[in-house]
Design a protein around this motif. Structure first.
Motif: not given
Length: 308
Positions: A92-98, A156-159, A175-188
Motif C-alpha cells: 500500500a502507498i500511503s501519505t499523511g492524513a492532511k 512502521f510507526d515512525k513512517l 496492505h493489511f498492516t496499513s489498513k487499520r491506520y486508514y480506518n482510524s484516519g491517521e494516514i491516507r
C-alpha cells in the motif's frame, strides 16, 4: 540436533505472515530462538552479517538486492535457502492524513520517500514503482533520480508519523498492516503496487554453518512445513492469534487469509524467481548487470533449488 547444539536464532517480521512460524514452535516443537525485527528485511541483513541471527524470513526483493549490489561485502553474509510465501505482496502507498497536495501516485514523482532502511523492501519497491510509472526514463541523469530524497525511519510507526509531519511525503508498507491506520484516519491511502514475484523467502547465514548439511536447518524446514499445514487447517485459530497477539482486526485477518498462499515445502528456491527478480531490479536501477552475486551464487546447492 544434539543437546550441545545451540538452537537456531531466527529473525522474522512480527506481522500476520509470521503465524505459521509461531505455530511451528507452539504445536510442533521447533527448537529456535525467534527474534522480531519490526523494521524488516534490511535490519535482518545487518544482523545476519554481524552474526546476531542464523536465519531470516523476509521479503524476496530485500534479500536479492542485499546480495546483488555491487558493494555487497565479502560473500554477502547469507544465502537464500527456502521459500515461505508463494503469493505476491500488496504494498500500500500511503501519505499523511492532511496532505491534499498528494492526490495520486503521479504526484509522488520528485517527492521524499520514507523507507525503513536503505536496501530494505520498502526502498527497493520505491524503484519498482518508479519504473512502473516511467519515472526512471525521464530522470536518466546520474545526478537526478525519481525522488527528491530517501528518509530512513526504521519502523512502521515512525513512517506513519513522518508523512504527517512532512519529514517524508509517502511510504510503502504491506496492505493489511496499513489498513487499520486508514480506518482510524491517521494516514491516507494513495495507491498500491504488487511485487512481480513470490513475496517471502528464507535465508541462512554463511558465517558459521554448512548450510546444506545443518540438521537444525532441515528441522526448521520440517517444522515450518507442519506449521504451514496447520495454519491452512486451523484458520479460526490463525485469526484469533493475529487479532490478539498482532496488530490486526478479526475482519482484516479473515480477509487477508483469502489472499495469501504459503509454500507447502519451504526448503529450496526456484531459480527462475531469483532471475526474474534480478532482471526487474536491474531494470529499476536497484542492481547493475554484472555486479554483485549472480542468481546461482545466491543459492545453496543441496537444498532442492530448481535449476533450469
Amino acid at each position: 540436533m544434539t543437546d550441545t547444539t545451540p538452537p537456531l536464532r531466527i529473525g522474522y517480521v512480527p506481522e500476520h505472515f509470521s503465524t505459521p512460524l509461531y505455530f511451528a514452535q507452539k504445536h510442533f516443537g521447533l527448537q529456535a530462538t525467534l527474534t522480531p525485527f519490526p523494521s524488516g528485511t534490511g535490519h535482518m541483513i545487518t544482523a545476519l552479517r554481524e552474526g546476531e541471527i542464523d536465519v531470516g524470513i523476509g521479503l524476496t526483493e530485500g534479500w536479492i538486492a542485499g546480495l546483488g549490489k555491487e558493494d555487497t561485502p565479502g560473500d554477502g553474509g547469507y544465502r537464500i535457502v527456502g521459500t515461505y510465501v508463494e503469493t505476491p505482496l500488496c504494498w500500500a502507498i500511503s501519505t499523511g492524513a492532511k496532505r491534499p497536495e498528494i492526490s495520486s501516485v503521479s504526484s509522488l514523482k520528485g517527492s521524499k520517500v520514507g523507507v525503513s532502511r536503505i536496501g530494505s523492501g520498502s526502498y527497493v519497491m520505491s524503484y519498482v514503482l518508479a519504473d512502473q510509472e516511467g519515472w526512471l526514463a525521464s530522470t536518466s541523469s546520474a545526478d537526478v533520480g525519481p525522488y527528491k530524497d530517501f528518509v530512513p525511519l526504521q519502523t512502521f510507526d515512525k513512517l506513519r508519523a513522518a508523512v504527517n509531519t512532512g519529514e517524508a511525503d509517502f511510504f510503502m508498507w504491506e496492505h493489511f498492516t496499513s489498513k487499520r491506520y486508514y480506518n482510524s484516519g491517521e494516514i491516507r491511502r494513495v495507491g498500491e503496487i504488487y511485487t512481480p514475484w513470490p513475496s517471502w523467502e528464507i535465508v541462512a547465514s554463511t558465517n558459521s554453518t554448512k548450510l546444506a548439511k545443518d540438521d537444525r536447518l532441515q528441522d526448521l524446514f520440517r517444522k515450518l512445513d507442519q506449521g504451514v499445514k496447520y495454519f491452512g487447517e486451523h484458520q479460526d485459530e490463525a485469526v484469533e492469534y493475529i487479532s490478539t497477539a498482532l496488530d490486526y482486526s478479526k475482519e482484516d485477518a479473515t480477509e487477508w487469509l483469502k489472499t495469501v498462499q504459503f509454500c507447502t515445502e519451504t526448503s529450496g528456491v526456484d531459480i527462475k524467481v531469483v532471475n526474474n527478480c534480478i532482471s526487474i531490479l536491474q531494470k529499476a536501477g536497484v542492481l547493475k548487470e554484472g555486479k554483485g552475486l549472480q542468481a546461482t551464487e545466491m543459492l545453496v546447492s543441496g537444498l532442492g533449488e530448481q535449476l533450469p
